[in-house]
Motif scaffolding. Structure first.
Motif, PDB file in Angstrom:
ATOM      1  N   CYS A   1       3.832   9.544 -10.340  1.00  0.00           N
ATOM      2  CA  CYS A   1       3.152   9.834 -11.600  1.00  0.00           C
ATOM      3  C   CYS A   1       2.620  11.250 -11.627  1.00  0.00           C
ATOM      4  O   CYS A   1       2.717  11.966 -12.627  1.00  0.00           O
ATOM      5  CB  CYS A   1       2.003   8.840 -11.818  1.00  0.00           C
ATOM      6  SG  CYS A   1       2.545   7.154 -12.130  1.00  0.00           S
ATOM      7  N   VAL A   2       2.050  11.698 -10.499  1.00  0.00           N
ATOM      8  CA  VAL A   2       1.526  13.061 -10.396  1.00  0.00           C
ATOM      9  C   VAL A   2       2.656  14.070 -10.566  1.00  0.00           C
ATOM     10  O   VAL A   2       2.528  15.057 -11.294  1.00  0.00           O
ATOM     11  CB  VAL A   2       0.800  13.269  -9.053  1.00  0.00           C
ATOM     12  CG1 VAL A   2       0.446  14.739  -8.868  1.00  0.00           C
ATOM     13  CG2 VAL A   2      -0.451  12.397  -8.993  1.00  0.00           C
ATOM     14  N   SER A   3       3.774  13.822  -9.896  1.00  0.00           N
ATOM     15  CA  SER A   3       4.917  14.736  -9.977  1.00  0.00           C
ATOM     16  C   SER A   3       5.497  14.774 -11.384  1.00  0.00           C
ATOM     17  O   SER A   3       5.934  15.818 -11.864  1.00  0.00           O
ATOM     18  CB  SER A   3       6.008  14.318  -8.981  1.00  0.00           C
ATOM     19  OG  SER A   3       5.501  14.354  -7.656  1.00  0.00           O
ATOM     20  N   GLY A   4       5.461  13.608 -12.052  1.00  0.00           N
ATOM     21  CA  GLY A   4       5.997  13.525 -13.407  1.00  0.00           C
ATOM     22  C   GLY A   4       5.196  14.337 -14.394  1.00  0.00           C
ATOM     23  O   GLY A   4       5.712  14.851 -15.384  1.00  0.00           O
ATOM     24  N   GLU A   5       3.891  14.454 -14.121  1.00  0.00           N
ATOM     25  CA  GLU A   5       3.052  15.257 -14.991  1.00  0.00           C
ATOM     26  C   GLU A   5       3.387  16.746 -14.884  1.00  0.00           C
ATOM     27  O   GLU A   5       3.224  17.485 -15.812  1.00  0.00           O
ATOM     28  CB  GLU A   5       1.566  15.038 -14.628  1.00  0.00           C
ATOM     29  CG  GLU A   5       1.100  13.614 -14.934  1.00  0.00           C
ATOM     30  CD  GLU A   5      -0.328  13.390 -14.451  1.00  0.00           C
ATOM     31  OE1 GLU A   5      -0.855  12.289 -14.664  1.00  0.00           O
ATOM     32  OE2 GLU A   5      -0.904  14.336 -13.863  1.00  0.00           O
TER      33      GLU A   5
ATOM     34  N   ARG B   1       0.835  -1.207   0.000  1.00  0.00           N
ATOM     35  CA  ARG B   1       0.000   0.000   0.000  1.00  0.00           C
ATOM     36  C   ARG B   1       0.871   1.259   0.000  1.00  0.00           C
ATOM     37  O   ARG B   1       0.549   2.244  -0.668  1.00  0.00           O
ATOM     38  CB  ARG B   1      -0.924  -0.004   1.217  1.00  0.00           C
ATOM     39  CG  ARG B   1      -1.970  -1.103   1.175  1.00  0.00           C
ATOM     40  CD  ARG B   1      -2.974  -0.950   2.312  1.00  0.00           C
ATOM     41  NE  ARG B   1      -3.815  -2.130   2.444  1.00  0.00           N
ATOM     42  CZ  ARG B   1      -4.917  -2.194   3.169  1.00  0.00           C
ATOM     43  NH1 ARG B   1      -5.323  -1.124   3.842  1.00  0.00           N
ATOM     44  NH2 ARG B   1      -5.625  -3.300   3.245  1.00  0.00           N
ATOM     45  N   ILE B   2       1.955   1.233   0.772  1.00  0.00           N
ATOM     46  CA  ILE B   2       2.859   2.384   0.793  1.00  0.00           C
ATOM     47  C   ILE B   2       3.529   2.558  -0.567  1.00  0.00           C
ATOM     48  O   ILE B   2       3.644   3.683  -1.083  1.00  0.00           O
ATOM     49  CB  ILE B   2       3.912   2.224   1.913  1.00  0.00           C
ATOM     50  CG1 ILE B   2       3.224   2.178   3.283  1.00  0.00           C
ATOM     51  CG2 ILE B   2       4.917   3.376   1.862  1.00  0.00           C
ATOM     52  CD1 ILE B   2       4.164   1.875   4.426  1.00  0.00           C
ATOM     53  N   GLU B   3       3.973   1.463  -1.166  1.00  0.00           N
ATOM     54  CA  GLU B   3       4.602   1.531  -2.486  1.00  0.00           C
ATOM     55  C   GLU B   3       3.629   2.085  -3.526  1.00  0.00           C
ATOM     56  O   GLU B   3       4.019   2.870  -4.411  1.00  0.00           O
ATOM     57  CB  GLU B   3       5.096   0.148  -2.896  1.00  0.00           C
ATOM     58  CG  GLU B   3       6.297  -0.320  -2.087  1.00  0.00           C
ATOM     59  CD  GLU B   3       6.690  -1.752  -2.390  1.00  0.00           C
ATOM     60  OE1 GLU B   3       7.879  -2.088  -2.215  1.00  0.00           O
ATOM     61  OE2 GLU B   3       5.804  -2.550  -2.771  1.00  0.00           O
ATOM     62  N   ALA B   4       2.353   1.710  -3.409  1.00  0.00           N
ATOM     63  CA  ALA B   4       1.350   2.221  -4.351  1.00  0.00           C
ATOM     64  C   ALA B   4       1.183   3.729  -4.210  1.00  0.00           C
ATOM     65  O   ALA B   4       1.025   4.450  -5.206  1.00  0.00           O
ATOM     66  CB  ALA B   4       0.018   1.504  -4.125  1.00  0.00           C
ATOM     67  N   LEU B   5       1.226   4.234  -2.972  1.00  0.00           N
ATOM     68  CA  LEU B   5       1.131   5.679  -2.751  1.00  0.00           C
ATOM     69  C   LEU B   5       2.338   6.400  -3.353  1.00  0.00           C
ATOM     70  O   LEU B   5       2.204   7.474  -3.957  1.00  0.00           O
ATOM     71  CB  LEU B   5       1.040   5.977  -1.256  1.00  0.00           C
ATOM     72  CG  LEU B   5      -0.255   5.560  -0.548  1.00  0.00           C
ATOM     73  CD1 LEU B   5      -0.113   5.753   0.958  1.00  0.00           C
ATOM     74  CD2 LEU B   5      -1.444   6.358  -1.074  1.00  0.00           C
ATOM     75  N   MET B   6       3.515   5.815  -3.188  1.00  0.00           N
ATOM     76  CA  MET B   6       4.718   6.432  -3.761  1.00  0.00           C
ATOM     77  C   MET B   6       4.651   6.445  -5.277  1.00  0.00           C
ATOM     78  O   MET B   6       5.000   7.443  -5.920  1.00  0.00           O
ATOM     79  CB  MET B   6       5.958   5.671  -3.280  1.00  0.00           C
ATOM     80  CG  MET B   6       6.210   5.785  -1.782  1.00  0.00           C
ATOM     81  SD  MET B   6       7.814   5.134  -1.237  1.00  0.00           S
ATOM     82  CE  MET B   6       7.725   3.428  -1.779  1.00  0.00           C
ATOM     83  N   ASP B   7       4.188   5.338  -5.862  1.00  0.00           N
ATOM     84  CA  ASP B   7       4.078   5.259  -7.324  1.00  0.00           C
ATOM     85  C   ASP B   7       3.073   6.283  -7.844  1.00  0.00           C
ATOM     86  O   ASP B   7       3.309   6.952  -8.849  1.00  0.00           O
ATOM     87  CB  ASP B   7       3.635   3.857  -7.757  1.00  0.00           C
ATOM     88  CG  ASP B   7       4.716   2.811  -7.523  1.00  0.00           C
ATOM     89  OD1 ASP B   7       5.897   3.200  -7.401  1.00  0.00           O
ATOM     90  OD2 ASP B   7       4.380   1.618  -7.444  1.00  0.00           O
ATOM     91  N   LYS B   8       1.948   6.409  -7.151  1.00  0.00           N
ATOM     92  CA  LYS B   8       0.917   7.360  -7.556  1.00  0.00           C
ATOM     93  C   LYS B   8       1.443   8.785  -7.515  1.00  0.00           C
ATOM     94  O   LYS B   8       1.238   9.564  -8.451  1.00  0.00           O
ATOM     95  CB  LYS B   8      -0.308   7.211  -6.632  1.00  0.00           C
ATOM     96  CG  LYS B   8      -1.430   8.184  -6.942  1.00  0.00           C
ATOM     97  CD  LYS B   8      -2.579   7.995  -5.949  1.00  0.00           C
ATOM     98  CE  LYS B   8      -3.694   8.999  -6.215  1.00  0.00           C
ATOM     99  NZ  LYS B   8      -4.817   8.828  -5.243  1.00  0.00           N
ATOM    100  N   GLN B   9       2.155   9.114  -6.444  1.00  0.00           N
ATOM    101  CA  GLN B   9       2.679  10.475  -6.313  1.00  0.00           C
ATOM    102  C   GLN B   9       3.760  10.754  -7.339  1.00  0.00           C
ATOM    103  O   GLN B   9       3.879  11.873  -7.844  1.00  0.00           O
ATOM    104  CB  GLN B   9       3.224  10.689  -4.883  1.00  0.00           C
ATOM    105  CG  GLN B   9       3.444  12.131  -4.527  1.00  0.00           C
ATOM    106  CD  GLN B   9       2.129  12.884  -4.430  1.00  0.00           C
ATOM    107  OE1 GLN B   9       1.121  12.325  -3.992  1.00  0.00           O
ATOM    108  NE2 GLN B   9       2.130  14.148  -4.814  1.00  0.00           N
TER     109      GLN B   9
END
Length: 420
Positions: free
Chosen positions: A416-420, A406-414
């Motif tokens: 992607c957001v930062s990459g945008e 779950r923590i890794e998923a939050l990091m991955d999501k963020q």
């Protein structure tokens, strides 16, 4: 400062703590150890330890942790003077017991890079912000693993207290202070993209006491249970009730109530019953009460709680605070031991049914606790049935591997957001 590198370099994580993660024995070190152990398998992890200048660093313990996690940077902080802490709390800048300033952060290189900041628990977040070593915008993802709501801890302290007039008065004063604590908590947690909490109840308390903005950043990430607890095999002939707690803090008065008031009534109902209390910090008065009450024993420390649960007929968990996830209840249930407690002992356990997966007693109700304990000690078949049902209920809900994912998923999501 060096870091242990996992199999992949998906993320680089700066993890900030204020207690050494190993050994994982309390509500702070259990999650920090398992977060670090799990995340270092897929990411580059660097640990920072924040230390109060009034405390010395245990060099042997530090070396043990560095053998697991690599070199650990040590940053020293100190409490502000009392007057400044009072003023800060009144103005909502900081809470009294979290008023810190940095002495020396030179151990953490300002040039060190990481895309994720993970701080745990709340006290470490307060200290890290006081250290002001890094600009927070240098991180793509900022996570505060706080477990529960600090304002709720103040607000509901009066429901847990068993002490005399002085303690009750302090508890009610803390309820009054909760509104200012909430303002300080909001200011601290607003610096993070994600706030990890244990249960939906905790998230709702964050919403009602601290605010919608902070609550919107909450992700429910419950603690796990080490897989070894699911392998415990209980003795079928045990007559022992077990209570495990730190006995110098909030559970001191609870232990006193259990020994002086509940246990004599249990012995009236079941003369074969035995009581084992495990925990450090017992006062001389409590130790004497345990010695005199009959068929009771106190042990300050055991290396492995599984050995205690193997010989337990029932675990007593008199928790009435109404928030948080209770690790000792989860570990006992995972071990197949029936748990007797207030409803709060079973916080966050989805699908829990009273008298199927454990025994729920009314807060501070001596008769309820004595009846439940004596019944489970006398009826081994029922104890076995409830213990087995409790173990099955939590087996899939509370795994550290799921928590880390779950923590890794939050990091991955963020990311992607930062990459945008």
């Amino acid at each position: 400062m060096t870091a242990r590198v996992g199999n992949s370099m998906a993320h680089s994580i700066l993890m900030v703590v204020d207690q050494l993660p190993f050994p994982p024995r309390n509500g702070v070190t259990l999650p920090t150890f398992n977060y670090a152990e799990g995340l270092m398998k897929s990411s580059r992890l660097s640990l920072v330890l924040l230390v109060d200048e009034a405390s010395s660093v245990d060099r042997a313990a530090l070396a043990e942790n560095e053998a697991i996690f690599g070199e650990i940077a040590v940053v020293r902080v100190r409490r502000k003077n009392k007057l400044r802490r009072v003023v800060d709390e009144l103005l909502g800048r900081d809470m009294f017991n979290q008023g810190w300033e940095c002495i020396d952060a030179s151990a953490v290189s300002a040039e060190a890079t990481a895309d994720v900041l993970l701080v745990s628990p709340y006290s470490a977040a307060a200290k890290w912000l006081a250290a002001d070593t890094y600009r927070l915008d240098r991180f793509d993802c900022r996570i505060a693993a706080v477990s529960d709501c600090t304002a709720a801890e103040y607000f509901y302290r009066c429901t847990q207290d068993f002490g005399g007039l002085k303690l009750r008065l302090k508890a009610w004063l803390d309820r009054i202070r909760a509104s200012r604590v909430a303002v300080a908590e909001q200011r601290t947690l607003a610096n993070f993209d994600h706030i990890l909490m244990q249960t939906k109840v905790d998230q709702q308390l964050m919403k009602s006491l601290v605010g919608n903005g902070v609550a919107a950043q909450v992700a429910i990430v419950p603690n796990g249970v080490r897989s070894e607890f699911f392998e415990v095999r209980r003795s079928e002939i045990s007559r022992k009730a077990v209570f495990v707690a730190e006995l110098s803090g909030e559970y001191a008065s609870v232990a006193d109530w259990l020994v002086r008031t509940v246990w004599p009534l249990v012995l009236e109902k079941s003369s074969i019953a035995e009581l084992l209390i495990v925990g450090k910090g017992a006062s001389a008065e409590l130790r004497e009460a345990i010695r005199c009450v009959g068929r009771a024993e106190h042990i300050e420390f055991v290396e492995d709680l599984r050995t205690v649960y193997e010989g337990a007929a029932v675990v007593v968990c008199p928790v009435f605070k109404g928030y948080g996830l209770i690790n000792k209840a989860l570990e006992a249930m995972a071990s197949g031991v029936p748990v007797v407690g207030g409803a709060a002992a079973f916080n966050g356990i989805e699908g829990f049914v009273d008298r199927v997966h454990g025994f729920v007693c009314r807060p501070r109700n001596t008769e309820d606790f004595a009846l439940a304990i004596s019944e489970l000690i006398s009826n081994t078949a029922k104890a076995e049935q409830i213990g087995s049902s409790g173990r099955l209920l939590i087996k899939d809900q509370f795994l550290w591997t799921s928590t880390v994912k779950r923590i890794e998923a939050l990091m991955d999501k963020q990311k992607c957001v930062s990459g945008e």
